[in-house]
Design a protein around this motif. Sequence first.
Motif, PDB file in Angstrom:
ATOM      1  N   HIS A 666      30.369  44.178  -2.459  1.00 37.62           N
ATOM      2  CA  HIS A 666      29.433  43.094  -2.150  1.00 37.62           C
ATOM      3  C   HIS A 666      29.490  42.029  -3.237  1.00 37.62           C
ATOM      4  O   HIS A 666      29.772  42.313  -4.404  1.00 37.62           O
ATOM      5  CB  HIS A 666      28.010  43.647  -2.016  1.00 37.62           C
ATOM      6  N   GLN A 669      28.088  42.530  -6.557  1.00 39.19           N
ATOM      7  CA  GLN A 669      28.752  43.477  -7.459  1.00 39.19           C
ATOM      8  C   GLN A 669      29.972  42.868  -8.152  1.00 39.19           C
ATOM      9  O   GLN A 669      30.643  43.547  -8.926  1.00 39.19           O
ATOM     10  CB  GLN A 669      29.194  44.722  -6.668  1.00 39.19           C
ATOM     11  N   ARG A 687      29.797  53.275  -4.919  1.00 38.83           N
ATOM     12  CA  ARG A 687      28.336  53.138  -5.053  1.00 38.83           C
ATOM     13  C   ARG A 687      27.611  54.064  -4.087  1.00 38.83           C
ATOM     14  O   ARG A 687      26.672  54.755  -4.429  1.00 38.83           O
ATOM     15  CB  ARG A 687      27.893  51.698  -4.756  1.00 38.83           C
ATOM     16  N   ARG A 695      30.696  53.550   6.459  1.00 39.18           N
ATOM     17  CA  ARG A 695      30.604  52.459   5.489  1.00 39.18           C
ATOM     18  C   ARG A 695      30.699  52.984   4.060  1.00 39.18           C
ATOM     19  O   ARG A 695      30.118  54.015   3.732  1.00 39.18           O
ATOM     20  CB  ARG A 695      29.293  51.682   5.677  1.00 39.18           C
ATOM     21  N   GLY A 697      30.218  51.622   0.104  1.00 38.75           N
ATOM     22  CA  GLY A 697      29.784  50.576  -0.809  1.00 38.75           C
ATOM     23  C   GLY A 697      30.474  50.735  -2.152  1.00 38.75           C
ATOM     24  O   GLY A 697      30.563  51.844  -2.689  1.00 38.75           O
TER      25      GLY A 697
END
Length: 701
Positions: A666, A669, A687, A695, A697
């Motif tokens: 993202h 980040q 993450r 998904r 992260g």
Amino acid sequence: MRQYDQKIAARLQLQPKQVAAAISLFDDGNTVPFIARYRKEFTGSLDELKLRRVQTELTTLRKVDDRRDTIINAVKEQGKLTPQLEQQIEVAETLTELEDIYQPYKPKRRTRAAKAIEQGLEPLADMIQQQGRSGKSPEAQAQAFINDNVPTAEDALSGARDIVAERISDHPTIRSQVREKALRYGQLTSAKIKNAADERGIYESYYDFSVRVSSIRPHQTLAINRGETEKVLRVKCEVAERDWLRPIQQVFRVDRRSAFADQLELAIIDSAKRLLLPAIERDMRRTLTEQAEAHAIQVFADNLRGLLSQPPIKGQTIIGIDPGYRTGCKIAAIDDTGKVIDAGVMYLHRDRDALQIVSDLVKQHAASLIAIGNGTASRETEQLVAQVTASMDGVHYLIVNEAGASVYSASELARDELPTMDVTLRGAVSIARRVQDPLAELVKIDPKSIGVGLYQHDVNQKALSEAAEQVVESVVNQVGVELNTASPALLAYVSGIGPKLAQNIVAHRDETGAFTTRKGLKKVTGLGPKAFEQCAGFIRVRDSHEPLDASAIHPESYPTAKAVMQQAGITLKNSADVRENALKQLSLETLVAVVDTGLPTLRDIVEQLVRPGRDPRDELPPPILRSDVLTMDDLREGMLLNGTVRNVVDFGAFVDIGVKQDGLLHISQIPRGNHLSVGDVLEVKIRNVDKNRGRIGLAWG
């Protein structure tokens, strides 16, 4: 030139003489890559980006001037062109300003105002607009306009108000000011249409959405537009009363002492609700869409540049696998020149010896790399291939984005290149070649099919294609093209060539054999002096009789290059280190006068004499090769992994970490100041993992 150089220079913060030189070169038929590389002395070393911006501004200004001339002629034909109006038209700088000025004179369908004018009510409209103080009531003064078509005083006043309402809506100052206020302070809202089908909840974020127009993000605009097109969302743009009423009242002043004050107020409200605000809303939506599309096209162009600039994996035999269940996995082996040396089909669920089939193919052709398409069954194919690579030293695999492979397989170019091969097997060849030389293979595919954009199928397709062509042209000419092996698709993007000449070059090559020098291009049908000038520096002939033909030095500079080598006491037969050390001893500032060339060109020549034909892609990090399978079950929070950026979007970057599903890094980040591009290799940290939604992260490593 209508001072294009002055205007563009001011907008882009360049020197007018730089812009004037660029415009002159464009008008003489020179391409951006050619000017950027070989005409630096003329433009003050403007790079490709600045030159394309100059070109875009020039095109826009010329469109504005063409429209300006059209409008002046149209108003003149109506007999309404006054010196004041002509001056207004002449000083307008944008198409929007011109259209606002032209609005009152633009041919319209038969509006309510036009009908009222036909009925002779224009003088009454003038009374309302001028807010006269005759002392008589509007109804009394309207009696003079009653006839068979206007039976009552109220009908007369209503028609007169229609005329005033249209004048208000058409007034250029009012339109401009209300539009400006709307784009700054307007509110865009969207809501779900009752009973609309959105089974996957794609547009759930916009079911009850409201945002100031000036704050909306490009991807939000495009998502809302798509939801509206698919009849899931109802969208509105709202402008506060103060933002439209004040601009109107500054031009059409209501005089409370006039008997016509109420009539003008009614006309103002009617104009705003019926004519002005709907037009402004259309302008707002169009402006937001144009801005969002321009942004999305730029995102696409940046990602495409990164993808096409991926470093090639040279000197290896590669096996490409196009995975599939029902129709099987298509397999093709190519040698280090891209030639197909084997092909076939393997069925994961039927062939018990599938593992042996892949192993035998690797051994038979001494393959060192297996490229797997990322489509259906790629996960299962990867597990199989990982068993092969685990048992063989020096053999690796990687997952390749197969977008567009099926488009290529059925194309005329694929039929010409692989005429005897089944269409289903051509995709596997494309996948293997994408690893061996991404640029040479991907130029064969419509860029829109490659899948590295943001809502790329929703934007203006003509603008998207133009942006894609510019990127491909830029990368192809930066890298250079080997004349004797390039496909027509690759040659077509070389400066000055194009599709027809590319076909002629390949036909000439097939008929007469390999080119032995760059000059041989002059014998190609249709390739004249201008085309040769534009393309010669970007063409490479590795085994030419003239060693400089393998470099990026233009033939027009060969005498200069030879003079430089003479001054340095070297030839191209000397090693790179010897050449570099000898050239370092020269003072380029002093040498400029000796060889009679500009300093920028001289620097480029010296750079090429050190490393002739250097491929800029070689300086980029190579793709990550894998030998084992990683699944989402293997991922743990805090785990560090190396990944490759696959797509960059507004809200972050999607990174391939070796799992079928790319992880999202993202934007929050990504440390400030770091700009990611497709193909970048970086360390990331896990993450979070959502297995149910597939998904991942990521955080900066």
